[in-house]
Design an enzyme around this catalytic site. Structure first.
Site, PDB file in Angstrom:
ATOM      1  N   HIS A 157       0.861  -1.193   0.000  1.00 18.34           N
ATOM      2  CA  HIS A 157       0.000   0.000   0.000  1.00 18.34           C
ATOM      3  C   HIS A 157       0.890   1.234   0.000  1.00 18.34           C
ATOM      4  O   HIS A 157       1.287   1.736   1.044  1.00 18.34           O
ATOM      5  CB  HIS A 157      -0.913  -0.043   1.234  1.00 18.34           C
ATOM      6  CG  HIS A 157      -1.950   1.035   1.280  1.00 18.34           C
ATOM      7  ND1 HIS A 157      -3.158   0.876   1.931  1.00 18.34           N
ATOM      8  CD2 HIS A 157      -1.974   2.295   0.776  1.00 18.34           C
ATOM      9  CE1 HIS A 157      -3.859   1.990   1.820  1.00 18.34           C
ATOM     10  NE2 HIS A 157      -3.160   2.878   1.124  1.00 18.34           N
ATOM     11  N   HIS A 183      -9.657   0.976  -1.358  1.00 17.39           N
ATOM     12  CA  HIS A 183      -9.594   1.616  -0.043  1.00 17.39           C
ATOM     13  C   HIS A 183     -11.008   1.552   0.547  1.00 17.39           C
ATOM     14  O   HIS A 183     -11.967   1.995  -0.100  1.00 17.39           O
ATOM     15  CB  HIS A 183      -9.197   3.085  -0.163  1.00 17.39           C
ATOM     16  CG  HIS A 183      -7.740   3.323  -0.406  1.00 17.39           C
ATOM     17  ND1 HIS A 183      -7.049   2.757  -1.432  1.00 17.39           N
ATOM     18  CD2 HIS A 183      -6.844   4.097   0.273  1.00 17.39           C
ATOM     19  CE1 HIS A 183      -5.785   3.161  -1.391  1.00 17.39           C
ATOM     20  NE2 HIS A 183      -5.622   3.978  -0.361  1.00 17.39           N
ATOM     21  N   GLU A 223     -11.300   3.226   5.904  1.00 15.56           N
ATOM     22  CA  GLU A 223     -10.222   4.097   6.426  1.00 15.56           C
ATOM     23  C   GLU A 223     -10.922   5.137   7.315  1.00 15.56           C
ATOM     24  O   GLU A 223     -10.770   5.128   8.524  1.00 15.56           O
ATOM     25  CB  GLU A 223      -9.458   4.760   5.270  1.00 15.56           C
ATOM     26  CG  GLU A 223      -8.350   5.712   5.705  1.00 15.56           C
ATOM     27  CD  GLU A 223      -7.673   6.423   4.512  1.00 15.56           C
ATOM     28  OE1 GLU A 223      -8.202   6.387   3.387  1.00 15.56           O
ATOM     29  OE2 GLU A 223      -6.604   7.038   4.745  1.00 15.56           O
ATOM     30  N   ASP A 276       1.635   3.948   2.846  1.00 16.09           N
ATOM     31  CA  ASP A 276       0.607   4.827   2.270  1.00 16.09           C
ATOM     32  C   ASP A 276       1.233   5.981   1.479  1.00 16.09           C
ATOM     33  O   ASP A 276       1.459   5.843   0.285  1.00 16.09           O
ATOM     34  CB  ASP A 276      -0.338   5.342   3.363  1.00 16.09           C
ATOM     35  CG  ASP A 276      -1.732   5.653   2.849  1.00 16.09           C
ATOM     36  OD1 ASP A 276      -2.005   5.405   1.662  1.00 16.09           O
ATOM     37  OD2 ASP A 276      -2.572   6.139   3.646  1.00 16.09           O
TER      38      ASP A 276
HETATM   39  N1  ADE Z   1      -4.728   8.821  -1.937  1.00 17.46           N
HETATM   40  C1  ADE Z   1      -3.492   8.928  -1.424  1.00 17.46           C
HETATM   41  N2  ADE Z   1      -3.485   8.533  -0.149  1.00 17.46           N
HETATM   42  C2  ADE Z   1      -4.745   8.169   0.166  1.00 17.46           C
HETATM   43  C3  ADE Z   1      -5.365   7.656   1.324  1.00 17.46           C
HETATM   44  N3  ADE Z   1      -4.696   7.454   2.458  1.00 17.46           N
HETATM   45  N4  ADE Z   1      -6.688   7.408   1.274  1.00 17.46           N
HETATM   46  C4  ADE Z   1      -7.375   7.607   0.156  1.00 17.46           C
HETATM   47  N5  ADE Z   1      -6.840   8.080  -0.958  1.00 17.46           N
HETATM   48  C5  ADE Z   1      -5.529   8.353  -0.967  1.00 17.46           C
HETATM   49 ZN    ZN Z   2      -3.813   4.719   0.533  1.00 19.29          ZN
END
Ligand code: ADE
Ligand code: ZN
Length: 351
Positions: A29, A209, A212, A290
């Site tokens: 990721h 994703h 989150e 990330d």
């Molecule tokens: N694009 C880049 N980082 C992201 C994240 N943490 N969540 C969603 N989109 C992203």
């Molecule tokens: Zn991400």
């Protein structure tokens, strides 16, 4: 005479550092645009004559205080404006691979966001050619294997995602999977059911994703409607016992990003992160960075910070690494070779 101990976990932590540093790592990721360090951003701004609203790389870093995903993405998309030419995408990816190599990353699966660039008039071919050239060279130079995952921006329409998929088809061989990122809340996976179905018909694997900032329901949608092989983040799954049961029984990998989650306010402090609890519940959790240029570290810093905050044990560190190897989009024989490599290292370091 015994020395008084200030911190009962200090010895654990000291023993764990070389282990984390040298363990062969797999990253699943990583947004390549999120690895744009301020110095490189300034360098590209200058050579491409792009105006930045910051006076220096240090000033850029000082601006990196985010309340949530939205406030981060505003800055992140703006910074992407310096990426104009094939060489910029090549330099960006090469810089990431150098850092990854220094941290003993042996395999990496990168996200890229073509719409962030095509929306500003940069051709799809420019973006993917630069990234691909660096990845091929990175394998030759460092032996790092890689896969590319093309993300659709979920704040844009499903039609725009379909158009992006069409643009990707000439590069089908270079792209392993499609993903879904950007502003999560209010942009559920269900909106992208059709484009993901088309992508699967073309042989792409899928990830998304989900969970989150968004609810556990989005994770269900990613599983049931987008038929994902992995969930990116997924930390909100703990809100739903039936979902945890599903994820555990199917061993769906979750690509968790500890430092990101704290920087974006998903958890107030790393000590409150549920990573260890997720492992203990039998979820197939992995550790990732990330957007490392924005969140305070690459994969090793994420491992070290999580280990220290949550007192992860050596077997847990290995479990996280084994999970990442198992979850990679690699043939079984290559996964087994990486598992063997990690096992040898484990035996050497921990008696
Ligand atoms: N694009 C880049 N980082 C992201 C994240 N943490 N969540 C969603 N989109 C992203
Ligand atoms: Zn991400």
């Amino acid at each position: 005479m015994d020395q008084p101990r200030m911190n009962p976990h200090r010895d654990d932590q000291q023993a764990m550092m070389p282990l984390i540093t040298h363990l062969p790592k797999v990253e699943l990721h990583l947004h390549i645009e999120g690895s744009l360090e301020p110095e490189l951003m300034f360098h590209m701004a200058e050579r491409n004559a792009v105006a930045l609203k910051y006076a220096s790389a240090d000033a850029v870093r000082e601006a990196y205080h985010f309340d949530n995903l939205e406030s981060f993405l505003e800055i992140y998309y703006e910074a992407c404006g310096v990426l104009r030419h094939e060489r910029d995408f090549y330099d960006l990816t090469t810089a990431y691979l150098q850092r990854a190599h220094a941290q003993h990353v042996v395999h990496t699966e990168l996200f890229f966001d073509p719409q962030t660039h095509t929306e500003r008039g940069v051709p799809f071919a420019t973006v993917i050619s630069g990234i691909r050239r660096a990845l091929v060279e990175g394998e030759r130079t460092y032996g790092i294997t890689s896969r590319l995952i093309m993300c659709f921006l979920r704040h844009l329409s499903a039609e725009a995602a379909l158009d992006t998929l069409a643009q990707a088809l000439p590069y089908r061989e270079w792209i392993t999977a499609v993903g879904l990122d950007s502003y999560e809340v209010g942009h559920p996976p269900s909106l992208f059911t059709e484009v993901f179905a088309r992508a699967r018909q073309h042989g792409f694997l899928t990830v998304a994703h989900a969970g989150e900032e968004g609810p556990a329901e989005y994770i269900w949608q990613a599983l049931n409607l987008l038929h994902v092989s992995r969930i990116d983040h997924g930390v909100r799954c703990l809100d739903d016992d039936a979902l945890v049961h599903e994820l555990v029984s199917r061993q769906v990998p979750l690509t968790v990003c500890p430092l990101s989650n704290v920087k974006l306010g998903v958890f107030a402090r790393l000590e409150e992160h549920t990573l260890r609890r997720m492992l203990q519940r039998g979820l197939c959790v992995t550790v990732n960075s990330d957007d490392p240029a924005y969140f305070g570290g690459y994969i090793s810093e994420n491992f070290v910070a999580a280990q220290q905050a949550l007192h992860l044990t050596a077997p847990e560190i290995y479990q996280l690494t084994r999970n990442a190897i198992q979850a990679a989009f690699l043939p079984e024989a290559e996964k087994q070779a990486l598992l063997d490599k990690a096992a040898v290292y484990q035996q050497q370091v921990v008696p």
